[in-house]
Design a protein around this motif. Structure first.
Motif, mmCIF file in Angstrom:
data_model
loop_
_atom_site.group_PDB
_atom_site.id
_atom_site.type_symbol
_atom_site.label_atom_id
_atom_site.label_comp_id
_atom_site.label_asym_id
_atom_site.label_seq_id
_atom_site.Cartn_x
_atom_site.Cartn_y
_atom_site.Cartn_z
ATOM 1 N N SER A 226 0.909 -1.110 0.071
ATOM 2 C CA SER A 226 -0.181 0.164 -0.102
ATOM 3 C C SER A 226 0.821 1.543 -0.050
ATOM 4 O O SER A 226 1.882 1.296 0.136
ATOM 5 C CB SER A 226 -1.317 -0.216 1.348
ATOM 6 N N ASP B 276 2.387 1.815 3.281
ATOM 7 C CA ASP B 276 3.702 0.987 3.540
ATOM 8 C C ASP B 276 4.883 1.493 2.481
ATOM 9 O O ASP B 276 6.361 1.737 3.623
ATOM 10 C CB ASP B 276 3.342 -0.008 2.923
ATOM 11 N N GLN C 160 1.018 7.103 7.722
ATOM 12 C CA GLN C 160 0.094 6.865 7.716
ATOM 13 C C GLN C 160 -1.167 8.131 7.858
ATOM 14 O O GLN C 160 -1.606 8.698 7.456
ATOM 15 C CB GLN C 160 -1.154 6.554 8.881
ATOM 16 N N THR D 255 -9.117 7.065 -3.528
ATOM 17 C CA THR D 255 -8.997 5.353 -3.221
ATOM 18 C C THR D 255 -8.226 4.473 -4.240
ATOM 19 O O THR D 255 -6.719 4.043 -3.404
ATOM 20 C CB THR D 255 -9.379 4.698 -2.345
#
Ligand code: GTP
Ligand code: GTP
Ligand code: MG
Ligand code: MG
Lengths: 291, 275
Positions: free
Chosen positions: A1, A4, A69, A287
């Motif tokens: 992702s 990450d 994040q 997303t």
């Protein structure tokens, strides 16, 4: 992702109280790569990264999120806002005739989308009339007629007459016979084809549509800004429908179109079947674009 | 006053990066190219551009002939690709070329799914003087393919071109259908088809790489037709495809008429890319 990848880029980060400029820069290199791989336009990416950088520097690191994040969260919020923030409704008037002009590049999915839209509006209780204004592509009229038959929506055609005359006659028929919605399927064309763009301008002047909708293939790359930009500048658009989102294209073209033309994305095509048309939700596309 | 050499070069790299990225070459391949040229330590702006053009031409050059030269007739060409890219129109253009060479051409309408797909191919067949093999709407595309190859052999046709339905490469059942069509051709005669061409839309971005990869897994590709280059898109994704997957670009689609098909030529493609 993406989180990450950013985390890996930030692995030398010592836990401080605020996001430092160096941390943000490292994180944003990953974001830039993700956006370019998602087909977002080069210039749009440059401006977007600049905006996010300003928002992120000096922010308190929230205890609930890792710095990576947190950067992703800021990026997502900016993306959603840039994509319009929320859903955007198709213009509909209760008492006047609603005319929707459907335009775009070759093969984008206009004819299929016109039929999908007719079905959607019929389900809402409207009485739509489809108009076959593509007089060039072999069997274009037949294609629309077959689709119209499938959804029991009449298709107005005049063979290979002038598309401006066809559109005008269709609007007159609609008014005479009590249709409240007219959907004009036009031929695919290049934004650099002056004669064909003039044809659209003339159709628009003749029927004064409620909406001028650009149908754009979600697989489109950097060229999306050229096409959308020219259609908006020469013709004027009120909405965009993004097609073929049932594949694995990231759909960055959507961001480019919205950023460069300001035109809202209203609907998305998610398959070849006539029911495959949905409302556009910016948070879902955000997303998807970020991978 | 001219800027110092160092600063000028930095802007040059950024300019080149922008040219490549906006041409859909993609960030990974663009970065590779820039690093390769930087390592060559060329000093002037002209040399940088020349080095880049040379490196790009090296990648894009494929030594194959456009059309297979040693084969047993008929030449069978299977045409595949995602929705709306230009398969049917490109088939008309290929058929036109073979017809101008005096070949007997048969077209197979294996798109039995989309509204008016057969009618569309039928119009083109009439325009170029090719014969059409078609079944009822909704029939099995593999059955059409089988009939078509039998007809092509029986009638001693020079060329058979099969039009298939557009399909997104991620739809496994549709890719299976393609496999089945190819298998049917091979069953008719093991050397068929001699050509399998993937049609790509020049306006497509990075997804063209995924398209090529997944279509290649389903049916071995012998070439690519890059359509719609008459627009403003540069089709730079072809560089990434050539570099990473090695499927050669054979033809370029440059319009909606049956004569709008050009032979791919690396030098011309690269100079258009860098304009
Ligand atoms: N998978 C998928 N295919 C779609 C979608 N929308 C349209 N298509 C397909 O895309 C192809 C082109 O659709 P058309 O409706 O003919 O496109 P068009 O814009 O009218 O084409 P021109 O009139 O030639 O410019 C067809 O195979 C359609 O079935 C979608 O949302 N998903
Ligand atoms: N400008 C331009 N348009 C093209 C070119 N090739 C095809 N088109 C147009 O693109 C549209 C789609 O072409 P088709 O041949 O129907 O595409 P397809 O891949 O067979 O579509 P599906 O069978 O629905 O998947 C048509 O309007 C064509 O005229 C090209 O090289 N240049
Ligand atoms: Mg159409
Ligand atoms: Mg087709």
């Amino acid at each position: 992702s993406l989180a990450d990848k950013i985390q890996a880029a930030l692995k030398r980060l010592r836990t401080k109280g605020k996001l430092s400029e160096a941390d943000i820069k490292a994180a944003l290199r990953q974001v830039r790569l993700a956006l370019l791989e998602a087909d977002v336009n080069f210039r749009v990416v440059k401006n977007f990264i600049g905006q996010v950088q300003e928002k992120a520097v000096g922010q308190e690191v929230l205890s609930s999120l890792t710095p990576a994040q947190q950067v992703v969260k800021i990026v997502q919020e900016e993306l959603i806002s840039l994509l319009g923030g929320g859903t955007s409704q198709l213009e509909r008037s209760q008492d006047a005739l609603n005319i929707y002009m459907i335009v775009g590049l070759q093969g984008a999915g206009k004819t299929t989308t016109a039929a999908k839209l007719a079905r959607l509006l019929a389900k809402e209780g409207r009485r739509p009339l489809l108009v076959a204004a593509d007089i060039y592509r072999p069997a274009a009229i037949e294609q629309l007629q077959i689709l119209g038959e499938k959804i029991q929506t009449p298709v107005f055609a005049m063979g290979k007459q002038n598309p401006v005359a066809i559109s005008r006659a269709a609007a007159e028929k609609a008014r005479r016979e009590g249709y409240d919605t007219v959907l004009i399927d036009t031929a695919g064309r290049l934004h650099i084809d002056d004669d064909m763009m003039t044809e659209l301008i003339e159709i628009k002047a003749a029927v004064q549509p409620t909406e001028t909708l650009l149908v754009l293939d979600a697989l489109t790359g950097q060229d999306a800004v050229n096409a959308a930009g020219e259609f908006e500048a020469k013709l004027g658009l009120t909405g965009c429908i993004l097609t073929k989102l049932d594949g694995d294209a990231r759909g960055g073209a959507a961001l480019s179109v919205r950023a460069v033309t300001g035109v809202p994305i209203k609907l998305i095509g998610v398959g070849e079947s006539i029911e495959a048309l949905q409302t556009f939700h910016p948070e879902r596309l955000a997303t998807r674009i970020l991978g | 006053l001219l800027p110092r050499d160092g600063r000028m070069k930095e802007e040059t790299w950024e300019e080149l990066e922008e040219i490549l990225l906006t041409a859909d070459v993609g960030p990974t391949v663009t970065e590779d190219l820039i690093q390769t040229i930087k390592a060559e330590r060329v000093s002037s702006l002209d040399d940088i551009r020349t080095a880049l053009a040379a490196r790009l031409e090296e990648i894009m050059r494929a030594e194959l002939p456009r059309v297979p030269t040693h084969f047993t007739p008929p030449l069978v060409i299977l045409v595949v690709g995602v929705n709306g890219v230009g398969k049917t129109t490109s088939i008309a253009k290929l058929a036109r070329k073979f017809r101008q060479d005096g070949q007997r051409v048969i077209l197979a309408a294996c798109d039995t799914f989309r509204a008016a797909a057969v009618e569309q191919l039928s119009v083109w067949a009439n325009r170029v003087g090719a014969e059409l093999i078609a079944h009822q709407e909704g029939s099995d595309p593999a059955a059409v393919a089988y009939d078509a190859v039998q007809a092509a052999i029986a009638r001693r046709a020079g060329v058979l071109i099969l039009d298939t339905a557009g399909r997104l490469q991620t739809k496994t059942n549709l890719m299976q259908e393609l496999l089945k069509i190819r298998r049917v051709l091979g069953k008719a005669r093991p050397d068929l088809p001699q050509e399998t061409l993937l049609v790509l839309d020049a306006t497509t971005g990075q997804n063209a790489l995924s398209q090529t990869r997944l279509f290649q897994e389903a049916v071995p590709l012998t070439g690519i037709i890059l359509a719609k280059l008459d627009g403003t898109a540069k089709g730079g994704i072809a560089v990434a495809i050539q570099k990473e997957l090695g499927v050669p670009i054979k033809w370029l689609g440059t319009g909606e008429g049956f004569d709008d098909l050009e032979s791919f030529e690396a030098g011309a493609f690269v100079s258009a890319l860098l304009t």
